[in-house]
Design a protein around this motif. Structure first.
Motif, short mmCIF file in Angstrom:
data_model
loop_
_atom_site.label_atom_id
_atom_site.label_comp_id
_atom_site.label_asym_id
_atom_site.label_seq_id
_atom_site.Cartn_x
_atom_site.Cartn_y
_atom_site.Cartn_z
N SER A 21 -52.03 92.78 95.90
CA SER A 21 -51.90 91.78 94.84
C SER A 21 -52.14 92.47 93.51
CB SER A 21 -52.90 90.64 95.05
OG SER A 21 -52.80 89.66 94.04
N THR A 22 -51.53 91.95 92.45
CA THR A 22 -51.63 92.59 91.14
C THR A 22 -52.52 91.76 90.22
OG1 THR A 22 -49.33 93.28 91.48
CG2 THR A 22 -50.29 93.66 89.31
N THR A 25 -51.85 88.88 87.04
CA THR A 25 -50.46 88.41 87.08
C THR A 25 -50.35 87.17 87.96
OG1 THR A 25 -49.78 89.65 89.05
CG2 THR A 25 -49.75 90.83 86.95
N SER A 27 -49.11 87.11 90.72
CA SER A 27 -49.41 87.56 92.08
C SER A 27 -50.84 87.18 92.43
CB SER A 27 -49.21 89.07 92.18
OG SER A 27 -49.75 89.59 93.38
N GLN A 28 -51.77 87.49 91.53
CA GLN A 28 -53.19 87.16 91.76
C GLN A 28 -53.40 85.65 91.72
OE1 GLN A 28 -56.05 88.29 88.70
NE2 GLN A 28 -57.52 88.92 90.27
N ASN A 49 -55.53 96.06 94.62
CA ASN A 49 -54.84 95.85 93.35
C ASN A 49 -53.71 96.86 93.18
OD1 ASN A 49 -54.11 95.10 90.76
ND2 ASN A 49 -55.83 96.14 89.78
N ILE A 50 -52.52 96.50 93.61
CA ILE A 50 -51.33 97.34 93.44
C ILE A 50 -50.17 96.48 92.97
CG2 ILE A 50 -51.99 99.11 95.11
CD1 ILE A 50 -50.20 97.76 97.15
N ALA A 51 -49.20 97.11 92.33
CA ALA A 51 -48.04 96.40 91.78
C ALA A 51 -46.96 96.21 92.85
CB ALA A 51 -47.48 97.17 90.61
N PRO A 52 -46.17 95.14 92.75
CA PRO A 52 -45.11 94.85 93.74
C PRO A 52 -44.15 96.01 94.04
CG PRO A 52 -45.45 92.93 92.38
CD PRO A 52 -46.30 94.02 91.79
N GLY A 69 -46.16 88.86 95.98
CA GLY A 69 -45.41 89.41 94.87
C GLY A 69 -44.23 88.55 94.51
N TRP A 73 -38.82 92.71 94.61
CA TRP A 73 -39.62 93.56 95.50
C TRP A 73 -39.85 92.92 96.85
CZ3 TRP A 73 -38.38 97.33 92.82
CH2 TRP A 73 -38.42 97.28 91.44
N CYS A 94 -45.33 80.76 88.15
CA CYS A 94 -44.99 82.08 87.60
C CYS A 94 -43.87 81.91 86.57
CB CYS A 94 -44.56 83.03 88.72
SG CYS A 94 -44.53 84.77 88.20
#
Length: 234
Positions: A21-22, A25, A27-28, A49-52, A69, A73, A94
C-alpha cells in the motif's frame, strides 16, 4: 491477491501476511476503508509502503501477498495474482483533481478557460480516434500496448465525468454539492488519513468547500454555448 493467500474479497484482508500500500494516497485510504468494512483493526495488518508500479515485482519476489492500488498497475500483475475487489464494493474514494492556486488564477485569469478548452479538444479528438489516447498512455506510463488498450477500454476517457456532470448537484462527481460529490470524497479521504496518522487533522467541510470553485467551469460552458449560438446564427 495471490491465489495462495486464501483471499477472495476485501473481507478476507486479515488473511494477508504482507499488504502493499502507498502511504498518503488513495491506496492507503482504500485499505483503511476495507479494514473498517471488514471489521478488522488496521493496526493489526502488516502493511508494506510501496508504490503500485512495484507491486508486480514484489508479488513475484514474495515480498507481499496482497496489495491495494489502481489501474493500470492492477493490469500488470504476474500470473497467479488477481484482482478480487473494486472500490465500489467497499466505498473507496480516489478522485482526480485539477487545481490551481487562487493567486495564480488572479495573475493569469485565462488559464482555467484554456485548460478546459484543451481538455474538451482532447476528448473530441479521442472520441474520433481512441488510438491517440492508447498511444499516449503507453508512452507516459511505460506500459505495453495491450495494457494501454485495456486501461483505455476499462477506465479511461469516455468514462470520465462530463463538464455537465461536474456541475450537477446530484452527480457523484459534483463540484457544486457541499455535502456530496468531490467535497464528500475529499472529506472522507482526509478523515481516513487522519485516523492513520498520515495527516495531523482531517479537513474541515468549510475548508473543502472554499477550495472547490465551479465558477471557471460554469464560465467555460457558458462561453462555449454562446459561441455555438453565434456560429449557428451566421
Amino acid at each position: 491477491m495471490t491465489e495462495s493467500s486464501g483471499i477472495t474479497s476485501f473481507k478476507d484482508i486479515a488473511k494477508a501476511k504482507k499488504i502493499g500500500s502507498t502511504a498518503g494516497t488513495c491506496s492507503q485510504v482504500s485499505l483503511k476503508l476495507m479494514a473498517k468494512k471488514a471489521n478488522v483493526s488496521y493496526d493489526k495488518l502488516n502493511v508494506v509502503n510501496i508504490a503500485p508500479p512495484i507491486f508486480a515485482s514484489a508479488f513475484t519476489g514474495g515480498g507481499i501477498d496482497a496489495a491495494v492500488g489502481w489501474a493500470p498497475w492492477t493490469m500488470t500483475l504476474p500470473p497467479g495474482v488477481k484482482v478480487v475487489s473494486w472500490d465500489s464494493e467497499y466505498g473507496g474514494v480516489c478522485p482526480s483533481i485539477n487545481g490551481l492556486r487562487p493567486e495564480y488564477i488572479a495573475k493569469y485569469p485565462s488559464v482555467p478557460q484554456r485548460l478546459f478548452a484543451v481538455q474538451a479538444e482532447a476528448r473530441e479528438a479521442i472520441a474520433k480516434n481512441p488510438q491517440l489516447a492508447i498511444d499516449a498512455l503507453q508512452r507516459s506510463l511505460q506500459i505495453s500496448p495491450a495494457v494501454a488498450k485495456e486501461f483505455y477500454e476499462k477506465h479511461c476517457c469516455s468514462r470520465m465525468p462530463t463538464f455537465e456532470q461536474q456541475l450537477d448537484p446530484n452527480s457523484p462527481w459534483s463540484l457544486v454539492n457541499p455535502a456530496g460529490g468531490l467535497a464528500a470524497q475529499a472529506l472522507l479521504a482526509s478523515q481516513m488519513l487522519h485516523e492513520l496518522g498520515t495527516i495531523p487533522a482531517p479537513l474541515k467541510p468549510e475548508m473543502i468547500a472554499e477550495a472547490i470553485d465551479p465558477a471557471p467551469l460554469r464560465k467555460f460552458l457558458s462561453e462555449q454555448k454562446t459561441g455555438e449560438r453565434k456560429t449557428g446564427e451566421r
